[in-house]
Design an enzyme around this catalytic site. Structure first.
Site, PDB file in Angstrom:
ATOM      1  N   GLU A 264      21.446 -50.089  62.236  1.00 19.08           N
ATOM      2  CA  GLU A 264      20.125 -50.377  61.658  1.00 19.08           C
ATOM      3  C   GLU A 264      19.451 -51.547  62.370  1.00 19.08           C
ATOM      4  OE1 GLU A 264      20.165 -50.822  57.357  1.00 19.08           O
ATOM      5  OE2 GLU A 264      21.942 -49.561  57.255  1.00 19.08           O
ATOM      6  N   GLU A 276      22.369 -54.228  60.343  1.00 19.32           N
ATOM      7  CA  GLU A 276      23.751 -53.931  59.935  1.00 19.32           C
ATOM      8  C   GLU A 276      24.107 -52.556  60.467  1.00 19.32           C
ATOM      9  OE1 GLU A 276      24.456 -53.256  55.787  1.00 19.32           O
ATOM     10  OE2 GLU A 276      22.978 -51.676  55.714  1.00 19.32           O
TER      11      GLU A 276
HETATM   12  N1  LIG Z   1      16.346 -59.719  56.126  1.00 19.66           N
HETATM   13  C1  LIG Z   1      15.582 -58.719  55.702  1.00 19.66           C
HETATM   14  N2  LIG Z   1      14.246 -58.718  55.936  1.00 19.66           N
HETATM   15  C2  LIG Z   1      13.458 -57.719  55.500  1.00 19.66           C
HETATM   16  N3  LIG Z   1      13.919 -56.642  54.834  1.00 19.66           N
HETATM   17  C3  LIG Z   1      15.239 -56.570  54.590  1.00 19.66           C
HETATM   18  C4  LIG Z   1      16.143 -57.593  55.005  1.00 19.66           C
HETATM   19  N4  LIG Z   1      17.369 -57.241  54.638  1.00 19.66           N
HETATM   20  C5  LIG Z   1      17.256 -56.049  54.011  1.00 19.66           C
HETATM   21  N5  LIG Z   1      15.981 -55.636  53.974  1.00 19.66           N
HETATM   22  C6  LIG Z   1      15.489 -54.363  53.408  1.00 19.66           C
HETATM   23  O1  LIG Z   1      16.425 -53.860  52.486  1.00 19.66           O
HETATM   24  C7  LIG Z   1      17.029 -52.662  52.992  1.00 19.66           C
HETATM   25  C8  LIG Z   1      18.487 -52.599  52.610  1.00 19.66           C
HETATM   26  O2  LIG Z   1      19.169 -53.685  53.202  1.00 19.66           O
HETATM   27  P1  LIG Z   1      20.619 -53.498  53.815  1.00 19.66           P
HETATM   28  O3  LIG Z   1      20.596 -52.380  54.775  1.00 19.66           O
HETATM   29  O4  LIG Z   1      21.099 -54.804  54.269  1.00 19.66           O
HETATM   30  O5  LIG Z   1      21.368 -53.100  52.460  1.00 19.66           O
HETATM   31  P2  LIG Z   1      22.462 -52.047  52.124  1.00 19.66           P
HETATM   32  O6  LIG Z   1      22.710 -52.258  50.665  1.00 19.66           O
HETATM   33  O7  LIG Z   1      23.597 -52.197  53.041  1.00 19.66           O
HETATM   34  O8  LIG Z   1      21.811 -50.653  52.329  1.00 19.66           O
HETATM   35  P3  LIG Z   1      22.534 -49.296  52.860  1.00 19.66           P
HETATM   36  O9  LIG Z   1      23.928 -49.309  52.372  1.00 19.66           O
HETATM   37  O10 LIG Z   1      21.698 -48.242  52.181  1.00 19.66           O
HETATM   38  O11 LIG Z   1      22.358 -49.294  54.331  1.00 19.66           O
HETATM   39  C9  LIG Z   1      16.773 -52.691  54.486  1.00 19.66           C
HETATM   40  O12 LIG Z   1      16.829 -51.400  55.033  1.00 19.66           O
HETATM   41  C10 LIG Z   1      15.386 -53.330  54.516  1.00 19.66           C
HETATM   42  O13 LIG Z   1      14.391 -52.402  54.150  1.00 19.66           O
HETATM   43 MG   LIG Z   2      21.324 -50.705  55.286  1.00 15.00          MG
END
Ligand SMILES: Nc1ncnc2c1ncn2[C@@H]1O[C@H](COP(=O)(O)OP(=O)(O)OP(=O)(O)O)[C@@H](O)[C@H]1O
Ligand SMILES: [Mg+2]
Ligand SMILES: NCC(=O)N[C@@H]1O[C@H](COP(=O)([O-])[O-])[C@@H](O)[C@H]1O
Length: 389
Positions: A264, A276
């Site tokens: 990502e 990530e």
């Molecule tokens: N630092 C950031 N700045 C802006 N938006 C963010 C940031 N971190 C996360 N987001 C938003 O939140 C979403 C989810 O964050 P992240 O991918 O870290 O979480 P996740 O719980 O691991 O999600 P998944 O398991 O579905 O990939 C990102 O795709 C983005 O849209």
């Molecule tokens: Mg994510």
């Protein structure tokens, strides 16, 4: 070409949601034997597997018991929340863990993979800090600045995640993160909020004995930290595609092994910022069920088994849109599927999850179009027609 590959193989899938279900279907189509595992019975992938097991995947003893019972050739994690230390042991005993046991350990929590990417490999990420207590989070937020994003180090699909505008919102973000943290770590990460133009998933296929290959980038839109729609190809320009591919190659090489990774990125006007990765198929990659000759699940399977991937063909503008539950229910039934499917180039997948709760992903609508705008519009319309009753 490797002529010594023998099928069928015995695959143990740890996590049996919608992504696992499509993976099992791909595995079954080549006649493999699949043991589907999750924390609850009748999970989506269990419905299409040979056998299933219901255990806590955070319990080393319970993992040991099912591995001894089934003696799989491969262990294939489908979620993060697994006792990954135990996977290291299985790997030492000769079972192939996908992509590697060490990689599942790195990606189980957000902190380890972030340290690998940023500290060890020098990859650009959002500014970040960690906290074990509310007091530490208050200080860390000041350091990172506002707005920022607070997340449990162990969670997925946005669970426990919030955007914090100012110091007055830190306490509720802390409480929300701790209440929604999976696993046994009470640690949160706070990240600088990146004001991106678009975010993408770069599906990256790492192979045992062949070069790493990439799918064309997938754009997506998220709400509450959870994916709402995705589309392929995402128009970010050749230069940024090359930059993203180079970063994805660097980090997946460091993790090793084989399989597909969902890497990502946040794309700003001038930068490609690593966010990530999932060492397995990605939810936003469900669009490949309609957009590629080989979908992300088939690619994962071929990479795992060492089967050749002669070509990945992108089939044109395509999109996905999620079908979410509105309320809690033990009875899951839908209307509107017929209406949704009456549109050309639209498909619907219902995952067969046995229960619903607000925002739980229950299905996905897929569509093709002459443009990304048309494909997204069709997918969203189809998804909105399917209603839980
Ligand atoms: N630092 C950031 N700045 C802006 N938006 C963010 C940031 N971190 C996360 N987001 C938003 O939140 C979403 C989810 O964050 P992240 O991918 O870290 O979480 P996740 O719980 O691991 O999600 P998944 O398991 O579905 O990939 C990102 O795709 C983005 O849209
Ligand atoms: Mg994510
Ligand atoms: N972003 C990660 C992701 O999409 N994972 C997918 O969701 C399932 C859990 O769904 P549930 O929470 O509805 O049980 C997981 O098993 C996996 O298929």
């Amino acid at each position: 070409m490797n002529n010594s590959i023998q099928l069928p193989r015995k695959l143990m899938l740890l996590g049996s949601g919608e992504l696992g279900k499509e993976f099992v279907i791909a595995a079954q189509r080549l006649g493999n034997y699949v043991i589907a595992v999750d924390r609850y019975a009748n999970a989506p992938a269990m419905q299409v597997a040979d056998v299933s097991e219901v255990i806590s995947m955070l319990s080393a003893e319970q993992l040991e018991a099912i591995v001894n019972r089934h003696k799989p050739d491969f262990i294939i994690p489908e979620i993060e929340a697994i006792r990954t230390e135990k996977l290291l042991e299985f790997e030492q005993r000769g079972i192939t863990v996908i992509p590697t046991a060490a990689a599942t350990n790195y990606t189980m929590n957000r902190d380890r993979i972030r340290e690998l990417a940023h500290q060890e490999l020098g990859i650009r990420t959002a500014k970040y800090a960690y906290a074990y207590t509310l007091q530490e989070l208050t200080a860390a937020s000041e350091h990172v600045g506002f707005p920022n994003v607070v997340k449990p180090v162990m969670s997925s699909s946005g669970k426990g995640q919030s955007v914090v505008q100012h110091q007055g919102e830190v306490e509720s973000a802390w409480n929300y993160a701790i209440a929604n943290s999976r696993g046994d770590t009470q640690r949160v990460i706070v990240e600088e909020f990146i004001n991106f133009e678009i975010e993408i998933t770069l599906l990256t296929v790492k192979q045992w004995n062949a070069p790493t290959i990439f799918c064309s980038p997938i754009g997506h839109r998220q709400e509450r930290g959870d994916y709402q729609e995705s589309w392929q190809p995402a128009d970010i320009g050749e230069e940024k595609i090359s930059q993203a591919q180079a970063i994805a190659k660097q980090i997946t090489d460091a993790l090793g092994g084989a399989g597909i990774f969902g890497v990502e990125f946040f794309i700003t006007k001038d930068e490609v910022i690593f966010s990530e990765l999932s060492p397995r198929p990605h939810d936003t990659g469900m669009v490949t069920l309609i957009s590629q000759n080989l979908n992300e699940f088939e690619l994962h399977l071929r990479a795992i088994l060492g089967l050749p991937i002669a070509n990945i063909k992108q089939l044109g503008c395509a999109a996905s849109a999620v079908i979410l539950a509105a309320k809690t229910s033990d009875i899951v039934a839908f209307t509107g599927v017929a209406e949704a499917l009456s549109v050309p180039d639209v498909d619907i997948k219902l995952f067969g999850k046995p229960t619903a709760h607000p925002y739980r992903r229950m299905g996905v609508a897929l569509a093709k179009g002459d443009s990304i705008v048309e494909a997204r519009e069709r997918a969203k319309r189809a998804a909105s027609q399917v209603q839980m009753v």
